[in-house]
Write an enzyme that holds these catalytic residues in place. Structure first.
Site, PDB file in Angstrom:
ATOM      1  N   LYS A 119       0.829  -1.212   0.000  1.00  7.13           N
ATOM      2  CA  LYS A 119       0.000   0.000   0.000  1.00  7.13           C
ATOM      3  C   LYS A 119       0.859   1.256   0.000  1.00  7.13           C
ATOM      4  CE  LYS A 119      -4.379  -1.766   1.371  1.00  7.13           C
ATOM      5  NZ  LYS A 119      -5.602  -1.677   2.141  1.00  7.13           N
ATOM      6  N   LYS A 201      -4.069 -10.584  -6.223  1.00  3.11           N
ATOM      7  CA  LYS A 201      -5.348 -10.922  -5.596  1.00  3.11           C
ATOM      8  C   LYS A 201      -6.452  -9.957  -6.048  1.00  3.11           C
ATOM      9  CE  LYS A 201      -5.994  -8.428  -1.304  1.00  3.11           C
ATOM     10  NZ  LYS A 201      -6.620  -8.409  -0.018  1.00  3.11           N
ATOM     11  N   LYS A 204     -10.741  -4.803  -3.949  1.00  6.90           N
ATOM     12  CA  LYS A 204     -11.767  -3.796  -4.184  1.00  6.90           C
ATOM     13  C   LYS A 204     -11.152  -2.433  -4.472  1.00  6.90           C
ATOM     14  CE  LYS A 204     -13.092  -4.189   0.616  1.00  6.90           C
ATOM     15  NZ  LYS A 204     -12.113  -3.656   1.565  1.00  6.90           N
TER      16      LYS A 204
HETATM   17  P1  ATP Z   1      -8.209  -3.969  -0.247  1.00 14.75           P
HETATM   18  O1  ATP Z   1      -8.570  -4.833  -1.410  1.00 14.75           O
HETATM   19  O2  ATP Z   1      -8.770  -2.600  -0.304  1.00 14.75           O
HETATM   20  O3  ATP Z   1      -6.783  -4.046   0.130  1.00 14.75           O
HETATM   21  P2  ATP Z   1      -9.212  -6.046   1.270  1.00 14.75           P
HETATM   22  O4  ATP Z   1     -10.470  -6.425   0.604  1.00 14.75           O
HETATM   23  O5  ATP Z   1      -8.016  -6.878   1.127  1.00 14.75           O
HETATM   24  O6  ATP Z   1      -8.942  -4.550   0.964  1.00 14.75           O
HETATM   25  P3  ATP Z   1     -10.597  -6.176   3.745  1.00 14.75           P
HETATM   26  O7  ATP Z   1     -11.789  -5.508   3.293  1.00 14.75           O
HETATM   27  O8  ATP Z   1     -10.218  -5.787   5.102  1.00 14.75           O
HETATM   28  O9  ATP Z   1      -9.380  -5.924   2.825  1.00 14.75           O
HETATM   29  O10 ATP Z   1     -10.730  -7.750   3.634  1.00 14.75           O
HETATM   30  C1  ATP Z   1     -11.696  -8.437   4.337  1.00 14.75           C
HETATM   31  C2  ATP Z   1     -11.506  -9.901   4.260  1.00 14.75           C
HETATM   32  O11 ATP Z   1     -11.601 -10.327   2.906  1.00 14.75           O
HETATM   33  C3  ATP Z   1     -10.157 -10.424   4.769  1.00 14.75           C
HETATM   34  O12 ATP Z   1     -10.386 -11.579   5.546  1.00 14.75           O
HETATM   35  C4  ATP Z   1      -9.398 -10.752   3.535  1.00 14.75           C
HETATM   36  O13 ATP Z   1      -8.478 -11.790   3.741  1.00 14.75           O
HETATM   37  C5  ATP Z   1     -10.519 -11.185   2.611  1.00 14.75           C
HETATM   38  N1  ATP Z   1     -10.158 -10.968   1.212  1.00 14.75           N
HETATM   39  C6  ATP Z   1      -9.939  -9.808   0.592  1.00 14.75           C
HETATM   40  N2  ATP Z   1      -9.643  -9.995  -0.697  1.00 14.75           N
HETATM   41  C7  ATP Z   1      -9.672 -11.328  -0.905  1.00 14.75           C
HETATM   42  C8  ATP Z   1      -9.453 -12.171  -2.037  1.00 14.75           C
HETATM   43  N3  ATP Z   1      -9.144 -11.670  -3.218  1.00 14.75           N
HETATM   44  N4  ATP Z   1      -9.572 -13.500  -1.886  1.00 14.75           N
HETATM   45  C9  ATP Z   1      -9.905 -14.021  -0.689  1.00 14.75           C
HETATM   46  N5  ATP Z   1     -10.125 -13.297   0.417  1.00 14.75           N
HETATM   47  C10 ATP Z   1     -10.006 -11.972   0.327  1.00 14.75           C
END
Ligand code: ATP
Ligand code: LTN
Length: 336
Positions: A119, A201, A204
């Protein structure tokens, strides 16, 4: 008797940031698994708004997304009667404990975190100190509830290791205070990848909308995005590292239908990608459409949502404050 069973239930804590609209990755990696845990554990599911503000948020979007996230939790099947759902900033113990824990964390530990490195390279010169301290707030979230298990996606494993290190360090320095939590990473659907760059990955916060499916994407958009998802020229549905795009679509289909990777390989043997992609899209639509309808209904009923987050904060506050008081006392702060 009933009380006894309540007492021995293990504690689960997890949270999602209202930092963007939720993706299919968040759903399959986190939410869908949370739902399965609610009967067997004492579960705390938090909307971590204080984590979201470690990067810039438009206030009106943050407000909208926080409520929408609560609606999504409920629509995905998290039952307000069985779980404690609350908004992180409504329980001040999180910020207070984070400060105490910050003073027991090394800067070196934080600057080594992969999420921080990713980040901070993205945000260049305007990295907030909050972004560096982000994992410590997460440590506070978890330790305040004496959580046994923390269900997260694979990407959060490093933060969980840090949580265990900090808890252990505090326990050694000040006598036993915290339970040492374990990560709880589901077998299937752990990491959903970007549809355009399947080595990254699904996130969002990506700039390209074709790279992710949002939980609230209308069915036609879902179909289009899956049709455009990057595959390869091999033309075989095979779960292989050489075909990361196909592998990812198989993971998605498997997580939604319960089919194993071998079953999917068999089913699409010699068929190319067209039918396979259609089936992936339809499986996503079938799962998300009913949830989307429920979210829309819930958002019409703000009073109901308010009732749930207020009740949740009250319950969470009761538990969190007990641990916070213990920490303060052990550190040598005078009780008021
Ligand atoms: P950003 O994408 O903005 O970095 P994020 O989606 O990784 O944010 P959170 O919203 O805090 O972060 O994630 C919430 C949960 O979703 C966490 O348990 C994370 O491990 C899971 N998660 C996020 N993206 C994925 C993905 N692509 N595949 C599986 N699990 C995910
Ligand atoms: N950093 C987590 C979100 C998060 C979290 C938590 C997850 C904040 N506090 C406590 C589990 C437990 C992420 O998924 N990005």
């Amino acid at each position: 008797m009933e009380n006894n069973t309540e007492q021995i239930k293990k504690v689960i804590f997890s949270g999602i940031q209202p930092s963007g609209d939720l993706t299919l990755g968040n759903y399959l990696g986190a939410l869908k698994n949370w739902v399965k845990l609610q009967d067997d554990y004492d579960t705390f599911y938090c909307i971590v708004d204080l984590h979201a503000i470690t990067v810039k948020q438009e206030p009106k979007n943050l407000r909208r997304r926080t409520l929408e996230l609560l609606a999504i939790y409920i629509a995905a099947g998290i039952d307000p009667e069985k779980n404690t759902m609350f908004i992180q900033s409504h329980v001040p113990a999180h910020s207070e404990a984070a400060w105490l824990l910050n003073c027991n964390t090394y800067v070196g530990e934080l600057s080594r975190m992969t999420q921080y490195k990713d980040k901070s390279s993205k945000y260049g010169n305007s990295i907030s100190a909050g972004l560096l301290n982000y994992p410590v707030l997460m440590v506070a979230d978890i330790l305040l509830y004496q959580a046994d298990l923390v269900p997260v996606g694979k990407d959060q494993k490093q933060h969980l290791e840090l949580t265990r290190d900090i808890a252990d360090r505090f326990n050694k320095a000040y006598s036993h205070t915290f339970k040492i939590p374990e990560p709880y990473i589901p077998e299937n659907g752990t990491k959903i990848m970007d549809l355009q760059e399947p080595n990254k990955k699904m996130s969002k916060s990506s700039d390209n909308p074709n790279s992710f499916i949002l939980m609230m994407d209308p069915p036609d958009i879902i179909r289009k995005k899956i049709a455009r998802a990057v595959t390869d020229s091999i033309g075989e549905v095979k779960y292989s590292d050489e075909q990361p795009g196909v592998k990812n679509l198989m993971t998605i289909l498997g997580a939604l239908t319960g089919a194993s990777m071998e079953q999917l390989e068999q089913k699409y043997l010699g068929q190319g990608y067209a039918q396979f992609k259609k089936d992936v899209a339809e499986a996503i639509v079938a799962e998300l459409e009913p949830i989307q309808n429920k979210v829309k209904d819930l958002l019409e009923n703000k009073t109901y949502l308010e009732e749930i987050y207020k009740k949740g904060a009250e319950k969470a506050n009761y538990v969190a404050i007990k641990t916070l008081r213990k920490m303060q006392k052990k550190i040598g702060l005078i009780q008021k």
